[in-house]
Design a protein around this motif. Structure first.
Motif, PDB file in Angstrom:
ATOM      1  N   LEU A 370       0.781  -0.829  -0.225  1.00  0.00           N
ATOM      2  CA  LEU A 370      -0.035  -0.421   0.540  1.00  0.00           C
ATOM      3  C   LEU A 370       1.270   1.058  -0.211  1.00  0.00           C
ATOM      4  CD1 LEU A 370      -2.794  -1.189   2.674  1.00  0.00           C
ATOM      5  CD2 LEU A 370      -2.660  -1.241  -0.051  1.00  0.00           C
ATOM      6  N   TYR A 371       2.327   1.061   0.152  1.00  0.00           N
ATOM      7  CA  TYR A 371       2.740   2.254   0.091  1.00  0.00           C
ATOM      8  C   TYR A 371       2.745   2.849  -1.189  1.00  0.00           C
ATOM      9  CZ  TYR A 371       7.248   4.899  -0.373  1.00  0.00           C
ATOM     10  OH  TYR A 371       8.965   5.541  -0.753  1.00  0.00           O
ATOM     11  N   PRO A 372       2.633   2.812  -2.155  1.00  0.00           N
ATOM     12  CA  PRO A 372       2.533   4.025  -2.888  1.00  0.00           C
ATOM     13  C   PRO A 372       1.449   4.705  -2.826  1.00  0.00           C
ATOM     14  CG  PRO A 372       3.050   2.006  -4.168  1.00  0.00           C
ATOM     15  CD  PRO A 372       3.423   1.510  -3.127  1.00  0.00           C
ATOM     16  N   PHE A 373       0.119   4.012  -2.415  1.00  0.00           N
ATOM     17  CA  PHE A 373      -1.312   4.452  -2.422  1.00  0.00           C
ATOM     18  C   PHE A 373      -1.574   5.367  -1.536  1.00  0.00           C
ATOM     19  CE2 PHE A 373      -1.608   0.353  -4.147  1.00  0.00           C
ATOM     20  CZ  PHE A 373      -1.858   0.708  -5.343  1.00  0.00           C
ATOM     21  N   TRP A 374      -1.052   5.204  -0.465  1.00  0.00           N
ATOM     22  CA  TRP A 374      -0.918   6.123   1.141  1.00  0.00           C
ATOM     23  C   TRP A 374      -0.019   7.295   0.059  1.00  0.00           C
ATOM     24  CZ3 TRP A 374      -1.833   5.282   5.478  1.00  0.00           C
ATOM     25  CH2 TRP A 374      -1.336   6.075   7.137  1.00  0.00           C
ATOM     26  N   LEU A 375       1.213   7.096  -0.491  1.00  0.00           N
ATOM     27  CA  LEU A 375       2.366   8.495  -0.601  1.00  0.00           C
ATOM     28  C   LEU A 375       0.669   9.246  -1.811  1.00  0.00           C
ATOM     29  CD1 LEU A 375       5.492   6.992  -1.848  1.00  0.00           C
ATOM     30  CD2 LEU A 375       4.945   8.155   0.028  1.00  0.00           C
ATOM     31  N   LEU A 376       0.056   8.789  -2.314  1.00  0.00           N
ATOM     32  CA  LEU A 376      -0.883   9.518  -3.246  1.00  0.00           C
ATOM     33  C   LEU A 376      -2.161  10.279  -2.731  1.00  0.00           C
ATOM     34  CD1 LEU A 376      -1.035   9.211  -6.397  1.00  0.00           C
ATOM     35  CD2 LEU A 376      -3.053   6.916  -6.646  1.00  0.00           C
ATOM     36  N   VAL A 377      -2.743   9.433  -1.883  1.00  0.00           N
ATOM     37  CA  VAL A 377      -3.137  10.446  -1.151  1.00  0.00           C
ATOM     38  C   VAL A 377      -2.816  12.282  -0.356  1.00  0.00           C
ATOM     39  CG1 VAL A 377      -4.524  10.537   1.431  1.00  0.00           C
ATOM     40  CG2 VAL A 377      -4.699   8.192  -0.675  1.00  0.00           C
ATOM     41  N   PHE A 378      -1.672  11.890   0.114  1.00  0.00           N
ATOM     42  CA  PHE A 378      -0.929  13.105   0.322  1.00  0.00           C
ATOM     43  C   PHE A 378      -0.888  13.922  -0.645  1.00  0.00           C
ATOM     44  CE2 PHE A 378      -0.507  10.353   4.505  1.00  0.00           C
ATOM     45  CZ  PHE A 378      -1.259  11.143   4.877  1.00  0.00           C
ATOM     46  N   ALA A 379      -0.479  13.267  -2.077  1.00  0.00           N
ATOM     47  CA  ALA A 379       0.081  14.131  -2.965  1.00  0.00           C
ATOM     48  C   ALA A 379      -1.110  15.545  -3.611  1.00  0.00           C
ATOM     49  CB  ALA A 379       0.200  13.488  -3.947  1.00  0.00           C
ATOM     50  N   PHE A 380      -2.132  13.641  -2.815  1.00  0.00           N
ATOM     51  CA  PHE A 380      -3.550  15.121  -4.131  1.00  0.00           C
ATOM     52  C   PHE A 380      -3.802  15.398  -2.522  1.00  0.00           C
ATOM     53  CE2 PHE A 380      -4.475  11.454  -7.321  1.00  0.00           C
ATOM     54  CZ  PHE A 380      -4.574  11.944  -8.327  1.00  0.00           C
ATOM     55  N   LEU A 381      -4.058  15.835  -1.306  1.00  0.00           N
ATOM     56  CA  LEU A 381      -4.397  16.285  -0.652  1.00  0.00           C
ATOM     57  C   LEU A 381      -3.389  17.702   0.020  1.00  0.00           C
ATOM     58  CD1 LEU A 381      -5.773  17.475   2.462  1.00  0.00           C
ATOM     59  CD2 LEU A 381      -3.890  15.745   3.695  1.00  0.00           C
ATOM     60  N   THR A 382      -2.071  17.810  -0.765  1.00  0.00           N
ATOM     61  CA  THR A 382      -0.974  19.454  -0.515  1.00  0.00           C
ATOM     62  C   THR A 382      -1.495  19.938  -2.273  1.00  0.00           C
ATOM     63  OG1 THR A 382       0.694  17.819  -0.026  1.00  0.00           O
ATOM     64  CG2 THR A 382       1.218  19.664  -0.979  1.00  0.00           C
ATOM     65  N   LEU A 383      -2.306  19.415  -3.351  1.00  0.00           N
ATOM     66  CA  LEU A 383      -2.066  20.587  -4.221  1.00  0.00           C
ATOM     67  C   LEU A 383      -3.612  20.421  -4.110  1.00  0.00           C
ATOM     68  CD1 LEU A 383      -1.512  20.549  -7.379  1.00  0.00           C
ATOM     69  CD2 LEU A 383      -2.826  18.493  -7.999  1.00  0.00           C
ATOM     70  N   PHE A 384      -4.388  19.689  -3.423  1.00  0.00           N
ATOM     71  CA  PHE A 384      -6.181  20.276  -3.626  1.00  0.00           C
ATOM     72  C   PHE A 384      -5.684  21.776  -2.674  1.00  0.00           C
ATOM     73  CE2 PHE A 384      -9.904  20.295  -0.970  1.00  0.00           C
ATOM     74  CZ  PHE A 384     -10.894  20.616  -1.936  1.00  0.00           C
ATOM     75  N   CYS A 385      -5.364  21.093  -0.724  1.00  0.00           N
ATOM     76  CA  CYS A 385      -5.262  22.798  -0.232  1.00  0.00           C
ATOM     77  C   CYS A 385      -4.856  23.590  -0.728  1.00  0.00           C
ATOM     78  CB  CYS A 385      -4.781  22.197   1.111  1.00  0.00           C
ATOM     79  SG  CYS A 385      -5.498  21.399   2.011  1.00  0.00           S
ATOM     80  N   SER A 386      -3.392  24.034  -2.045  1.00  0.00           N
ATOM     81  CA  SER A 386      -2.645  24.888  -2.108  1.00  0.00           C
ATOM     82  C   SER A 386      -3.606  25.708  -3.475  1.00  0.00           C
ATOM     83  CB  SER A 386      -1.021  24.101  -3.183  1.00  0.00           C
ATOM     84  OG  SER A 386      -0.590  25.226  -3.537  1.00  0.00           O
ATOM     85  N   GLU A 387      -4.375  24.866  -4.171  1.00  0.00           N
ATOM     86  CA  GLU A 387      -4.994  24.709  -5.275  1.00  0.00           C
ATOM     87  C   GLU A 387      -6.544  26.360  -4.734  1.00  0.00           C
ATOM     88  OE1 GLU A 387      -4.675  25.717  -8.326  1.00  0.00           O
ATOM     89  OE2 GLU A 387      -2.523  24.960  -7.679  1.00  0.00           O
ATOM     90  N   LEU A 388      -7.126  25.557  -3.519  1.00  0.00           N
ATOM     91  CA  LEU A 388      -8.082  26.543  -2.666  1.00  0.00           C
ATOM     92  C   LEU A 388      -6.982  27.639  -1.989  1.00  0.00           C
ATOM     93  CD1 LEU A 388     -10.762  26.184  -1.861  1.00  0.00           C
ATOM     94  CD2 LEU A 388      -9.839  24.837   0.112  1.00  0.00           C
TER      95      LEU A 388
END
Length: 398
Positions: A370-388
């Motif tokens: 699950l290592y890469p899926f875990w990383l993917l969640v936080f990558a999207f979180l960072t992008l979403f909050c930065s854009e918001l």
């Protein structure tokens, strides 16, 4: 004279990076030798990050009482001593004890230096500054990988890096007269920097910082990014060994590919940072990191795409941290900059503290796949909050 201070600051960030990837690189061997579970790496990481959070929050007070140069030199010496302690540790408990001064030394100087560069230097210097951190964090897994093939093993790897830290500490102590020679200029710069539209620095509490428009979003974004970076670095070698079946000494070297991507990316970003702008670099970086993580996920029989994905993810991560820091005065005002940077550091280290050990529990009780899926969640979180955050600031929305 202040320009002469940059090489000293760069040396300090090399010293900050050197220890950061050692634990992840050596852990597959350390845990077998000490007979502890896989997830215990997260405990050590949590202790280190906890000390870093505490010392970063106290760094402003310590710098005012002494000087930035003295705090930096002492901090590097503390990490050198702690790493030497790691090299002699006979048990997991002793490693945990040495993790305390390790974390305290690593965090004491971080917030003060980051804010100083954000206020007084252009974006390219911030990117190159963190590139030098990448040099340190990229070199140490190779050092550890080399010693894992020798009789001294991980003990020798930690000892070698502690000697390098001692040499860097000596350089920083020798450079203390340089800090003193520019102290008057530094004070002048600080006084100028805290004036924004006729307002002087606002004295903030933790709660008042949260009331500044956009601060909660940047804290979540920074939390997400540091959770991504620290988890990726700590568990890369274990993922490659346990899920991909790569030899431990080879995985230790391959794990450094992620940090090599960060280092090279930050070097290149320095040439485009001022033209691209901080917000664009954060957006592009998160997108590239997501593409790299997808490469790790894809079920190829060859390990080459996964290794390429680690490099790509590192390149994507490269501009995010320095760009968030450098954008702070412009986003929240110079009069608020030091307070916001301090709490950003605390949020960043919170992500670094709790998310890697949490994934360790997931890896132990579910699957390390699950290592890469875990990383993917936080990558999207960072992008979403930065854009918001960008949308809120442009539309004057809280």
């Amino acid at each position: 004279m202040i320009s002469l201070l940059l090489p000293v600051i760069y040396a300090a960030f090399i010293s900050l990076g050197l220890p950061d990837s050692l634990l992840g690189s050596a852990w597959p061997v350390i845990r077998m030798e000490l007979g502890v579970p896989l997830s215990y790496a997260g405990i050590v990481s949590m202790i280190i990050s906890g000390g870093t959070i505490l010392s970063s929050l106290l760094s402003d007070r310590m710098t005012r009482k002494t000087s930035a140069g003295f705090v930096t030199a002492v901090s590097v010496f503390m990490t050198a001593a702690a790493l030497f302690g790691f090299s002699t540790a006979p048990s997991f408990f002793v490693i945990c004890l040495w993790a305390v001064p390790y974390g305290l030394g690593a965090g004491a100087v971080d917030a003060a230096l980051n804010n100083y560069v954000a206020l007084h230097f252009k974006a390219r210097h911030m990117s190159w500054l963190h590139c030098f951190w990448g040099i340190g964090v990229s070199v140490s897994p190779y050092i550890m990988g080399l010693f894992l093939t020798r009789p001294s093993g991980w003990h020798g790897g930690y000892r070698a890096v502690s000697y390098i830290q001692l040499m860097l500490s000596a350089v920083l102590f020798a450079a203390l007269p340089l800090w003193k020679s520019v102290s008057e200029k530094t004070v002048s710069d600080k006084e100028q920097a805290v004036i924004s539209n006729g307002r002087k620095t606002v004295k903030h509490t933790i709660f008042s910082v949260f009331r500044i428009k956009g601060v909660p979003l940047v804290l979540v974004s920074f939390f997400g990014y540091c959770a991504l970076e620290s988890t990726a670095g700590l568990w890369a070698a274990s993922y490659l060994v346990q899920f991909r079946g790569i030899a431990a000494e080879t995985a230790a070297r391959f794990a450094s590919f992620f940090y090599i991507g960060i280092m090279s990316g930050r070097f290149l970003n320095g040439f485009i940072a001022e033209k691209a702008g901080d917000s664009s670099l954060i957006r592009i970086g998160c997108t590239v990191a997501i593409l790299g993580i997808i490469l790790i996920i894809l079920p190829f029989s060859s390990d080459v795409p996964a290794l390429a994905g680690l490099i790509t993810a590192g390149i994507g991560c490269a501009p995010v941290y320095p760009s968030i820091i450098h954008a702070t005065p412009a986003r929240f005002g110079k009069e608020n900059s030091q307070a916001v940077v301090g709490i950003q550091m605390a949020s960043a280290y919170t992500g670094s503290t709790f998310m890697p050990p949490l994934f360790g529990l997931v890896a132990q009780n579910v699957s390390i796949s699950l290592y890469p899926f875990w990383l993917l969640v936080f990558a999207f979180l960072t992008l979403f909050c930065s854009e918001l955050l960008e949308w809120c600031l442009k539309n004057n929305t809280k």
